[in-house]
Design a protein around this motif. Sequence first.
Motif, PDB file in Angstrom:
ATOM      1  N   ILE A  30     -31.757 -47.159   1.864  1.00  0.00           N
ATOM      2  CA  ILE A  30     -30.431 -46.710   1.410  1.00  0.00           C
ATOM      3  C   ILE A  30     -30.013 -47.633   0.265  1.00  0.00           C
ATOM      4  O   ILE A  30     -29.335 -48.639   0.475  1.00  0.00           O
ATOM      5  N   PRO A  31     -30.439 -47.316  -0.937  1.00  0.00           N
ATOM      6  CA  PRO A  31     -30.145 -48.208  -2.073  1.00  0.00           C
ATOM      7  C   PRO A  31     -28.645 -48.301  -2.332  1.00  0.00           C
ATOM      8  O   PRO A  31     -27.903 -47.337  -2.117  1.00  0.00           O
ATOM      9  N   PRO A  32     -28.176 -49.463  -2.788  1.00  0.00           N
ATOM     10  CA  PRO A  32     -26.773 -49.580  -3.199  1.00  0.00           C
ATOM     11  C   PRO A  32     -26.451 -48.534  -4.259  1.00  0.00           C
ATOM     12  O   PRO A  32     -27.267 -48.250  -5.137  1.00  0.00           O
ATOM     13  N   ARG A  33     -25.272 -47.978  -4.190  1.00  0.00           N
ATOM     14  CA  ARG A  33     -24.924 -46.882  -5.109  1.00  0.00           C
ATOM     15  C   ARG A  33     -24.992 -47.290  -6.571  1.00  0.00           C
ATOM     16  O   ARG A  33     -25.327 -46.470  -7.433  1.00  0.00           O
ATOM     17  N   GLU A  34     -24.664 -48.554  -6.863  1.00  0.00           N
ATOM     18  CA  GLU A  34     -24.676 -48.948  -8.266  1.00  0.00           C
ATOM     19  C   GLU A  34     -26.081 -48.966  -8.862  1.00  0.00           C
ATOM     20  O   GLU A  34     -26.249 -49.040 -10.083  1.00  0.00           O
ATOM     21  N   TYR A  35     -27.111 -48.870  -8.014  1.00  0.00           N
ATOM     22  CA  TYR A  35     -28.483 -48.845  -8.509  1.00  0.00           C
ATOM     23  C   TYR A  35     -29.109 -47.449  -8.441  1.00  0.00           C
ATOM     24  O   TYR A  35     -30.323 -47.298  -8.558  1.00  0.00           O
ATOM     25  N   SER A  36     -28.292 -46.441  -8.260  1.00  0.00           N
ATOM     26  CA  SER A  36     -28.849 -45.083  -8.257  1.00  0.00           C
ATOM     27  C   SER A  36     -29.335 -44.729  -9.655  1.00  0.00           C
ATOM     28  O   SER A  36     -29.007 -45.410 -10.636  1.00  0.00           O
ATOM     29  N   PRO A  37     -30.141 -43.676  -9.794  1.00  0.00           N
ATOM     30  CA  PRO A  37     -30.503 -43.213 -11.150  1.00  0.00           C
ATOM     31  C   PRO A  37     -29.252 -42.928 -11.978  1.00  0.00           C
ATOM     32  O   PRO A  37     -28.172 -42.664 -11.437  1.00  0.00           O
ATOM     33  N   VAL A  38     -29.422 -43.002 -13.289  1.00  0.00           N
ATOM     34  CA  VAL A  38     -28.314 -42.753 -14.227  1.00  0.00           C
ATOM     35  C   VAL A  38     -28.711 -41.596 -15.135  1.00  0.00           C
ATOM     36  O   VAL A  38     -29.238 -41.816 -16.229  1.00  0.00           O
ATOM     37  N   PRO A  39     -28.503 -40.358 -14.708  1.00  0.00           N
ATOM     38  CA  PRO A  39     -28.844 -39.243 -15.597  1.00  0.00           C
ATOM     39  C   PRO A  39     -28.080 -39.318 -16.922  1.00  0.00           C
ATOM     40  O   PRO A  39     -26.885 -39.631 -16.938  1.00  0.00           O
ATOM     41  N   VAL A  40     -28.808 -39.080 -18.008  1.00  0.00           N
ATOM     42  CA  VAL A  40     -28.167 -38.950 -19.316  1.00  0.00           C
ATOM     43  C   VAL A  40     -27.626 -37.523 -19.370  1.00  0.00           C
ATOM     44  O   VAL A  40     -28.366 -36.566 -19.540  1.00  0.00           O
ATOM     45  N   TRP A  41     -26.337 -37.412 -19.215  1.00  0.00           N
ATOM     46  CA  TRP A  41     -25.647 -36.149 -18.929  1.00  0.00           C
ATOM     47  C   TRP A  41     -25.267 -35.489 -20.253  1.00  0.00           C
ATOM     48  O   TRP A  41     -24.325 -35.896 -20.915  1.00  0.00           O
ATOM     49  N   TRP A  42     -26.017 -34.456 -20.639  1.00  0.00           N
ATOM     50  CA  TRP A  42     -25.812 -33.817 -21.943  1.00  0.00           C
ATOM     51  C   TRP A  42     -24.492 -33.054 -21.993  1.00  0.00           C
ATOM     52  O   TRP A  42     -24.262 -32.156 -21.198  1.00  0.00           O
ATOM     53  N   TRP A  43     -23.668 -33.429 -22.970  1.00  0.00           N
ATOM     54  CA  TRP A  43     -22.400 -32.747 -23.186  1.00  0.00           C
ATOM     55  C   TRP A  43     -22.485 -31.891 -24.456  1.00  0.00           C
ATOM     56  O   TRP A  43     -21.541 -31.838 -25.244  1.00  0.00           O
ATOM     57  N   SER A  44     -23.587 -31.242 -24.646  1.00  0.00           N
ATOM     58  CA  SER A  44     -23.778 -30.368 -25.807  1.00  0.00           C
ATOM     59  C   SER A  44     -24.386 -29.058 -25.340  1.00  0.00           C
ATOM     60  O   SER A  44     -25.041 -28.999 -24.300  1.00  0.00           O
TER      61      SER A  44
END
Length: 399
Positions: A30-44
């Motif tokens: 159960i990884p700490p939430r701050e170390y979850s993946p960080v999707p590069v979330w396209w806003w285009s």
Amino acid sequence: MSERTIVREAGEAGCGADLDIEALRAAFRIPPREYSPVPVWWWSGDRLDPERLRWQMERFVEGGVYNLMPINLAPTGPLYGSDPDDPPFLSEAWWRVFERVCEDAQALGVRIWFYDQLGFANSNIQGDLIRENPEFAGAELACAVAEGSGVLEAVVPPAGTPLAASVVPIDGEGRPAGPYRQVPLEGGRARVEVKGPHRLRLAYFVRRGFDYLSPEACARLLDAVHGEFERRLGRFFGSVIAGSFQDELPALPTWSPGFAKAFAARKGYDLLPRLALLWEGDGLEAMQVRIDYQQVRAELAEEAFFRPLFEWHERRGLLVGFDQQAPARGGSASGGVKHYGDYLRTHRWFSAPGCDHSGDGKIHSSMAHQYGRPRVWIEAFHSSGWGGTIEETFDWLLP
């Protein structure tokens, strides 16, 4: 053995440090939430709808993703065939959407990273600053060359500004074969008469790009991006907003208006009469001049841009990550010098050093260990989209 296995791990000074294996296993389960993946979330590609963005964040949370990084792929026009960003990047409507996303992220326990748009998907903030302040433009060092005997002449192109000219005898293979002699400039022209094979080299600079060696220019740039995020969304710093990310910063300029003066102050000699040695010569003096030149270039960028960027984040409890240009991120020594003067020196000023999928993770993990940075970043799986599964990600990671 006890139920909880304790092993010894080498510490910073070679001292032992207890490592609790069971705690480590639990962290992986159960990884700490701050170390979850960080999707590069396209806003285009489609109009931003706060309700739809909220729905997407909820889907991310359901999948165990608690970090997101919005990016505008088309801030200055269509990219990858998409329509222009709607609402336009950094417009008042865009800021309202970002604020709403932060509010929803706070409610959902999601952390947001902001993408500084200074490199990849460039928003042309540097260009806007140069248009308003022409002195913020960087410069590229170049030279005009003439070879032969008799009358030699070298001319600076119309966009260039002359710096210095010198002439040197050359051997049959074109290598310097004697002392350099300075040649006076006549406007943008150098002319000299010689006996036997010689090379005349006229060094000049052309204004190009942004001056990352100028403290004033960089202070304005950081204020235009990071300062504006603080003015608009500073109340979310350190809680919802975790930090920022820099992607493929353009190469540092190879010259700037104050470079020669700064070089003399730091190295104790005048670079201008020795500029030809940046292009030719394999003696000790030539090698030392090149080393000194790149050291000064890296120091000026470190002081003007990289360290202030890091300290801005540190004062606000934020992280700052990066993935810079190839081949620097891949470990090429010459590529690191060409792009950033001294890659390891300038890029120690990030709390999350990292690289792209094609980079070298070992260099960046070493950088983090050396300078006590809390994490290492990898930007990977470009365009994998909403359909990507954990199994596919694992398969991509194996190589």
